[in-house]
Scaffold this active site. Structure first.
Site, PDB file in Angstrom:
ATOM      1  N   GLY A   1       0.818  -1.198   0.000  1.00 39.06           N
ATOM      2  CA  GLY A   1       0.000   0.000   0.000  1.00 39.06           C
ATOM      3  C   GLY A   1       0.856   1.254   0.000  1.00 39.06           C
TER       4      GLY A   1
ATOM      5  CB  SER B   1       3.406  -0.520   2.400  1.00 40.02           C
ATOM      6  OG  SER B   1       3.947  -0.621   1.092  1.00 40.02           O
ATOM      7  N   GLY B   2       6.522   0.919   2.654  1.00 38.34           N
ATOM      8  CA  GLY B   2       7.934   0.584   2.660  1.00 38.34           C
ATOM      9  C   GLY B   2       8.351  -0.258   1.466  1.00 38.34           C
TER      10      GLY B   2
ATOM     11  CB  SER C   1      10.031   2.596  -2.778  1.00 34.85           C
ATOM     12  OG  SER C   1       8.990   2.778  -3.703  1.00 34.85           O
TER      13      SER C   1
ATOM     14  CB  ALA D   1      11.959   6.827 -12.831  1.00 33.65           C
ATOM     15  CB  THR D   2       6.806   4.668 -14.712  1.00 31.07           C
ATOM     16  OG1 THR D   2       6.404   4.543 -13.345  1.00 31.07           O
ATOM     17  CG2 THR D   2       7.457   3.386 -15.171  1.00 31.07           C
TER      18      THR D   2
ATOM     19  CG  HIS E   1      10.789   7.449  -4.522  1.00 27.97           C
ATOM     20  ND1 HIS E   1      10.623   6.106  -4.609  1.00 27.97           N
ATOM     21  CD2 HIS E   1       9.676   7.914  -3.913  1.00 27.97           C
ATOM     22  CE1 HIS E   1       9.449   5.765  -4.092  1.00 27.97           C
ATOM     23  NE2 HIS E   1       8.858   6.854  -3.671  1.00 27.97           N
TER      24      HIS E   1
ATOM     25  NE  ARG F   1      13.886   5.675  -0.025  1.00 27.59           N
ATOM     26  CZ  ARG F   1      12.548   5.538  -0.071  1.00 27.59           C
ATOM     27  NH1 ARG F   1      11.779   6.151   0.815  1.00 27.59           N
ATOM     28  NH2 ARG F   1      11.979   4.817  -0.995  1.00 27.59           N
TER      29      ARG F   1
END
Lengths: 169, 169, 169
Positions: free
Chosen positions: C6, C9-10, C12, C30-31, C46, C49
């Site tokens: 979800g 939710s972690g 990635s 990447a989309t 993102h 990180r």
């Protein structure tokens, strides 16, 4: 311990069952505030189900403070629930309060001496809503669950009243 | 047996696969009514996938009665699905009907002689909707799943077409 | 490998952790397209990180083509994420494009030589929305997950940052 689950998944009943098997005293840390009739009914239902011997502490915002206070008194603390506390903070007139209270909870979590069971709604598995506040709530709940789960001994999710272990024995 | 799962999680396909491996006759107890073109398309898709030898009984409201009738005839009964039946009852002009039919289903469930597989949508893991009927539906579905799961031998949830056992071997 | 979960939710973070343990080079496919400030913020988070050594290829629509190109170059490809790609295709002015690109992805998937980790949002476990486009999105996402999961070696879903194996060792 963190007990997750959707609406009417049996998460509170499961957490209450675990608390009922605990030897020491139990304190329920209730974060919900009866804003309307529906909420009042839901709170009354929870209350009716719990043993009369359990102490109840109501605290809608300062969860870290109330948790430390209850934990210092000994026994098990049952938090019902994290998502209502998040909702209260998202509706708070002071916009920085959520980040501050969240940091305080995460700082307090690993320092607690007794057992703590926190119940929380899993809300991130549906369509992402158009409403910005609902989206922010999804994000905050998900981040909080990740941060607490990383520091918890046990994490469980409920579906149809049945537990599924995510972490711990 | 209870087969749960989200939208297009493969729950019907999984339940149909189990029914297909059954030795005896199979009766599909279909609760959906083709209210609009989309629903009609979904129902037609399900129908096209099923073996022609399976009997189909359509019953939108009196699920307990239809289930007992199908069960008495022998073989396996596949209920598709509990959530459409709940929806029909929530839309029924008689407000007490849902509680009555629900009680009848729960009373009939442990008395059935043959195998029963009930498919149902898991809807409680998203943001709680503002709409009161949708909220009531979430509550009713969650309570029903808990009550039936407690009385079922096996409960499984599907994600991406893959089963996750919640109860039973 | 398919990594589901979800919102927050972690999923990635988990996929990036797996990619970080990979011996060879990593390409992020990447989309997402930064349509608004919120999306821009999420994409920037993102990006911050990820290790600087990872190559990033941006492709909002022709995922099969980009995936084959990245795979041919060797190493691991991390797709972030399938749901944004589906969203882009649902918003595409050419209505047949989604079915075409989807078929191309499913045809390419079993032919890839290197490791691929695809991250995708699980969106089918909430109340079915009134909005027809959201409903179509739920259907498309669920069907895509089923089709890819059937052809994947490993499928995992994340909750509160914790993985739950659905398929594979």
């Amino acid at each position: 311990m963190l007990v997750l689950g959707g609406v009417r998944s049996g998460k509170s009943r499961y957490a209450e069952g675990l608390a009922g098997n605990h030897r020491g005293p139990v304190t329920v840390l209730a974060t919900g505030t009866a804003g309307d009739a529906e909420m009042e009914r839901r709170i009354a239902l929870h209350r009716a189900r719990r043993p009369a011997a359990w102490a109840v502490v109501e605290e809608p915002l300062d969860l870290a403070g109330a948790l430390e206070h209850c934990d210092a008194a000994g026994g098990l603390v049952l938090i019902e629930c994290l998502t209502l506390w998040l909702t209260n903070l998202l509706c708070d007139p002071e916009p920085e309060r959520l980040a501050r209270e969240r940091a305080r909870l995460l700082a307090a979590w690993p320092t607690l001496r007794g057992d703590v069971i926190a119940v929380s709604n899993e809300v991130g598995l549906g369509i992402v809503p158009a409403n910005a506040l609902a989206r922010r709530f999804m994000d905050e709940a998900g981040e909080l669950h990740q941060a607490l789960a990383a520091q918890s001994d046990q994490v469980v999710t409920l579906m149809a009243g049945l537990p599924l272990k995510l972490k711990g024995a």
